[in-house]
Scaffold this active site. Structure first.
Site, PDB file in Angstrom:
ATOM      1  N   THR A  15       0.866  -1.170   0.000  1.00 17.68           N
ATOM      2  CA  THR A  15       0.000   0.000   0.000  1.00 17.68           C
ATOM      3  C   THR A  15       0.905   1.223   0.000  1.00 17.68           C
ATOM      4  OG1 THR A  15      -1.746  -1.158   1.207  1.00 17.68           O
ATOM      5  CG2 THR A  15      -1.803   1.258   1.230  1.00 17.68           C
ATOM      6  N   LYS A  18      -7.330   1.179  -2.787  1.00 16.18           N
ATOM      7  CA  LYS A  18      -6.912   0.745  -1.446  1.00 16.18           C
ATOM      8  C   LYS A  18      -7.144   1.853  -0.423  1.00 16.18           C
ATOM      9  CE  LYS A  18      -5.219  -1.844   1.794  1.00 16.18           C
ATOM     10  NZ  LYS A  18      -3.881  -2.446   1.805  1.00 16.18           N
ATOM     11  N   LYS A  71       0.376   4.848   8.408  1.00 19.99           N
ATOM     12  CA  LYS A  71       0.924   5.226   7.102  1.00 19.99           C
ATOM     13  C   LYS A  71      -0.173   5.289   6.043  1.00 19.99           C
ATOM     14  CE  LYS A  71       2.272   1.999   4.611  1.00 19.99           C
ATOM     15  NZ  LYS A  71       1.737   1.069   3.567  1.00 19.99           N
TER      16      LYS A  71
END
Length: 292
Positions: free
Chosen positions: A95, A170, A238
């Site tokens: 990701t 995502k 993150k």
């Protein structure tokens, strides 16, 4: 088919096992070599650098921690782009940012190769059971080449559009997960304070409109005081930062996602950045689930 896999953490390791079980040759690299020992014992072949992995394989997968790690793996002095990659397909399962995904795809094409950004959802359970959801961005040609391998790794796989769109998908996923994780945490806190039997509450809610993947998979871990990482707190922070940065670029305000990021940062500040995301409950239950 000879495959390369760079990054054998919790999820990467499980994915490689499934690829080996499907009779593919797999060459591997990880920053900590010892983390590949079990895979090598099962037939994977170690390479000393990402460049060597890319040189040896037809399709190269990467699954590392942060965008800066992705950049190093691809553009570093011993990175993938130092190898002869003409005709190969590079697949980043990390990701990461849509911007970096586009950059990687552009460089790959310039070198006669192709690339997909293909982040996944499903955590350690999905990786182990080959039930991941895979969100791809890139060309139809590259996607069709990799599709048989996606079918080994997951149960849902979709080409979302051009490079970067896998990462955008995502981000949409992580925005939704942020809501379910804060929801299931506050649900538990409320139900416990009201004197309810938490096992009964879980069984009841799982059969109704509140049912969701996070609740079914993470509440049992919380009740067992199991905070091992299916997905690390530090990596979720993150992801939420990337989502909020992308939203800002599009002039969107996402207050619920921003609050989730703040809560997870608070959790990390208390020393739980290497726990699984279910550890959010520790903001309310620092010593674990209350006794019945």
């Amino acid at each position: 088919m000879k495959l390369g896999f760079i990054g054998t953490g919790v999820m990467g390791k499980a994915i490689v096992k499934n690829l080996l079980q499907a009779d593919h040759e797999v060459v591997v690299y990880n920053r900590t070599k010892s983390k590949t020992a079990e895979l090598i014992a099962q037939g994977a072949v170690w390479q000393d650098t990402p460049e060597q992995v890319a040189q040896a394989a037809e399709i190269i997968f990467t699954m590392v921690g942060y965008p800066q790690d992705v950049k190093e793996v691809y553009y570093g002095e011993q990175g993938i782009f130092q190898a002869e990659i003409s005709g190969k397909v590079l697949v980043d399962l990390t990701t990461s940012t849509p911007t970096l995904a586009k950059e990687i795809q552009k460089t790959a094409v310039e070198k006669g190769a192709d690339a997909l950004d293909a982040p996944v959802s499903g955590g350690d359970v999905g990786a182990k059971n080959a039930t991941l959801t895979i969100m791809a961005g890139g060309s139809e040609t590259a996607y069709q080449k990799v599709l048989p391998l996606f079918k080994v790794m997951g149960k849902s796989y979709t080409l979302q559009g051009t490079a970067g769109r896998g990462q955008h998908t995502k981000m949409a996923n992580q925005i939704m997960i942020a809501g379910t994780m804060t929801g299931l945490t506050e649900m538990l806190v409320y139900a416990q304070k009201a004197g309810l039997d938490l096992e009964k509450v879980l069984a009841t809610l799982s059969g109704g409109g509140a049912q969701n993947w996070s609740m079914e998979n993470y509440v049992p871990r919380i009740l067992a005081q199991n905070y091992s990482p299916g997905f690390f707190v530090k990596h979720f922070i993150k992801d939420l930062k990337i989502a909020l940065d992308e939203a800002k670029k599009m002039e969107l305000d996402l207050p619920a996602t921003a609050l989730a990021e703040q809560l997870y940062k608070k959790l990390a500040d208390q020393g739980f950045e290497n726990d699984g995301t279910q550890a959010l409950i520790k903001l309310w239950w620092p010593t674990g689930a209350p006794k019945k």
